[in-house]
Motif scaffolding. Sequence first.
Motif, PDB file in Angstrom:
ATOM      1  N   SER A   5       0.408 -23.281   7.954  1.00  0.00           N
ATOM      2  CA  SER A   5       0.965 -22.892   6.660  1.00  0.00           C
ATOM      3  C   SER A   5       0.030 -21.928   5.927  1.00  0.00           C
ATOM      4  O   SER A   5      -1.158 -21.817   6.242  1.00  0.00           O
ATOM      5  N   ASN A   6       0.626 -21.257   4.923  1.00  0.00           N
ATOM      6  CA  ASN A   6      -0.127 -20.342   4.040  1.00  0.00           C
ATOM      7  C   ASN A   6      -0.869 -19.254   4.821  1.00  0.00           C
ATOM      8  O   ASN A   6      -2.032 -18.944   4.545  1.00  0.00           O
ATOM      9  N   VAL A   7      -0.203 -18.690   5.800  1.00  0.00           N
ATOM     10  CA  VAL A   7      -0.765 -17.596   6.587  1.00  0.00           C
ATOM     11  C   VAL A   7      -0.234 -16.283   6.014  1.00  0.00           C
ATOM     12  O   VAL A   7       0.982 -16.095   5.896  1.00  0.00           O
ATOM     13  N   LYS A   8      -1.135 -15.384   5.666  1.00  0.00           N
ATOM     14  CA  LYS A   8      -0.746 -14.103   5.067  1.00  0.00           C
ATOM     15  C   LYS A   8      -0.595 -13.040   6.151  1.00  0.00           C
ATOM     16  O   LYS A   8      -1.349 -13.007   7.117  1.00  0.00           O
ATOM     17  N   LEU A   9       0.401 -12.168   5.916  1.00  0.00           N
ATOM     18  CA  LEU A   9       0.677 -11.111   6.873  1.00  0.00           C
ATOM     19  C   LEU A   9      -0.112  -9.861   6.513  1.00  0.00           C
ATOM     20  O   LEU A   9       0.111  -9.241   5.461  1.00  0.00           O
ATOM     21  N   GLY A  10      -1.058  -9.506   7.369  1.00  0.00           N
ATOM     22  CA  GLY A  10      -1.764  -8.240   7.339  1.00  0.00           C
ATOM     23  C   GLY A  10      -1.997  -7.595   6.001  1.00  0.00           C
ATOM     24  O   GLY A  10      -2.529  -8.190   5.075  1.00  0.00           O
ATOM     25  N   GLU A  14       1.748 -10.982   2.321  1.00  0.00           N
ATOM     26  CA  GLU A  14       2.872 -11.895   2.065  1.00  0.00           C
ATOM     27  C   GLU A  14       2.570 -13.239   2.722  1.00  0.00           C
ATOM     28  O   GLU A  14       2.082 -13.307   3.846  1.00  0.00           O
ATOM     29  N   VAL A  15       2.896 -14.299   2.011  1.00  0.00           N
ATOM     30  CA  VAL A  15       2.579 -15.646   2.485  1.00  0.00           C
ATOM     31  C   VAL A  15       3.749 -16.190   3.295  1.00  0.00           C
ATOM     32  O   VAL A  15       4.918 -16.040   2.922  1.00  0.00           O
ATOM     33  N   GLY A  16       3.409 -16.842   4.417  1.00  0.00           N
ATOM     34  CA  GLY A  16       4.430 -17.443   5.257  1.00  0.00           C
ATOM     35  C   GLY A  16       3.842 -18.513   6.146  1.00  0.00           C
ATOM     36  O   GLY A  16       2.702 -18.961   5.948  1.00  0.00           O
ATOM     37  N   ASP A  17       4.602 -18.923   7.145  1.00  0.00           N
ATOM     38  CA  ASP A  17       4.188 -19.964   8.092  1.00  0.00           C
ATOM     39  C   ASP A  17       4.199 -19.393   9.506  1.00  0.00           C
ATOM     40  O   ASP A  17       5.152 -18.711   9.901  1.00  0.00           O
ATOM     41  N   MET A  18       3.126 -19.674  10.267  1.00  0.00           N
ATOM     42  CA  MET A  18       3.067 -19.234  11.658  1.00  0.00           C
ATOM     43  C   MET A  18       3.398 -20.399  12.577  1.00  0.00           C
ATOM     44  O   MET A  18       2.889 -21.517  12.397  1.00  0.00           O
ATOM     45  N   VAL A  19       4.260 -20.112  13.566  1.00  0.00           N
ATOM     46  CA  VAL A  19       4.661 -21.127  14.550  1.00  0.00           C
ATOM     47  C   VAL A  19       4.359 -20.591  15.940  1.00  0.00           C
ATOM     48  O   VAL A  19       4.820 -19.498  16.300  1.00  0.00           O
ATOM     49  N   ARG A  72      -1.655  -8.504  11.992  1.00  0.00           N
ATOM     50  CA  ARG A  72      -2.834  -9.200  11.477  1.00  0.00           C
ATOM     51  C   ARG A  72      -2.373 -10.391  10.665  1.00  0.00           C
ATOM     52  O   ARG A  72      -1.543 -10.253   9.770  1.00  0.00           O
ATOM     53  N   PHE A  73      -2.941 -11.538  10.958  1.00  0.00           N
ATOM     54  CA  PHE A  73      -2.617 -12.769  10.240  1.00  0.00           C
ATOM     55  C   PHE A  73      -3.899 -13.321   9.625  1.00  0.00           C
ATOM     56  O   PHE A  73      -4.902 -13.503  10.319  1.00  0.00           O
TER      57      PHE A  73
END
Length: 592
Positions: A5-10, A14-19, A72-73
Amino acid sequence: MATYSNVKLGLTHEVGDMVISKQKLEWKSRTPDTNDIVVSASEIKNLEWLNIDRKKKLMRVTFTDKSKEWLRFIGFANDDEIEIDKVCKQNLGKGLNPKMVNLSGQSWGKFVLRGQDMVCRTENKHIVFTVPYQSLSQSVIQGRNEISLEFKNKNPDAQSSSPQRGSGGGGGGGGDELVEMRIFIPDDDEGAAYQEFHQTLMKKAKLESDKADIIAWFKDILFRVPRGNKEIYFYPQHFLFRTDTFAYRIQYKQIKRLFVFEQPGEKVAFLVHLSPGIRQGNQTYGYLIMEFGEHDICSTKINATTEQLRNEYASKDGKQILDKEMSGPTYDVLSRVFMALSKIKIIAARKFESSDGQKCVSCSFGANQGLLYPLEKSMFFIWKPVSYIRHADIEHVEILRMEQGTVRLFDLQLKLRKKETSIVFTGIDRADYEPLMRYFLAKPNIAIVDKSVHESRLSSSMLSSSRSTRTRKNIRASNANADIQLPGGATALDDEDEDDEDYDMDADKDMLEEDDEADDTHFENIVEHDSELGSGGDDNDNDDENGKMEMSISPPKKKKRKKEKKAAAADKKGSQPEDDHMIDSDEDVDLK
């Protein structure tokens, strides 16, 4: 499958979730209407692991397809490395590839221009920093061995005081952000290495403009700010002005206002207001100021189809303002191209007239002498410093040194609403007191200190002028070649300026005479109607009487020609409809 959770995109942060699941890596944004990212394991070349600081980590995904942009994450912790490495090996068939990052604060190293980013490394090949090409807006040579890298604004519509997005500080979404980086590159054995570096970076970052996309080109344009002769290239989304040593790419959306100002001495200034401005050396320029002779002629071809000229490059009202081939006064042609591509109308001083018939008054701002232009809803000072003052920002105006009868000059002080210090324009000729004061009295929103005193002074001036007029009508010329002596020792001269011949609208269709509403429609299409004519005008009775006097300084034939021109202009004014589709007001909203 593992979720973070709370992984930002490059670069966007923008904040999101990585799976991470079997043969697939996904990132789902928490922002509505945002596309999710899905990457298959077969596309991935490397999974790089880097330190951002001593707490945060970054995962960079590179691809086997070199043309595809890297991902980039950001937002992983130190203790996530072992777990993520294990999950990636199990599901994606690739583990993390740690990259050593130098966190000591070192600011020098060796640059490597890779496929999609620029890397600065230490002697031990530890990464000092990386710059993705997609984050760059332009690269400019500022001087020998020095290159300036300017970065794209992540959120140009956001105010600097807006709260930061996301849960953390620093980075995107508001607050402080990096806008420029200066790099010093020393010469090598082969000479100027900085030029080779700049050219390679321009190609790698795709900052070069395709010459086939050039819409118009102008050379040897004299710039007063920043000073020098420059070439201007117009492209669909930006324009480029350059010299032998540097070049600037400026997006049309950076243009906020356009001005055309007629100057004394048959010169015209064209101003482009930029926000944000450009930097050259340690100086930031919010205005580009070009200067032309009124009779400077140019011709250029517009590289556009007939359909584009009628639609894409038309005015906001849909009227065509460019042709396949453009010719005429240089300031006219250039301003039309700027207006067509930026979709911004031009503001010009039209109605104010000084004591000597100019659209401005000469004065000084601090130690610098320049010109002050009273506009309909603002005032503009050129040259240094360039100052744009809206009437809405003026708390009151005050005239200084008018009571000192022995002084031939006076000062104008403007007290602004949002500033503690006042702006003072000094050294204004007393002859310009009356037109300048009438200008302020006609503006109900501007408060004037000692307003009643100035109104009384103007009334007395008008009464004195009326008496002088009646006296001149009764004067008989004693000698055909003698000057007529008026009360007070003044000499009766022709109050028509011989230079008015230069403003013959019928003879010179490209000349700008902004205070005549019936002037040449060739330029009226692109200038601003600034204000209504003042109450003062030509004294026709005096002209008739003076015409009867036998005065060698005022030949009757020349007087007759000038009167015929005035009559023709008056007829034109009554019969020609006003075409103001290219005219805009100088009243602007606050820039955000």
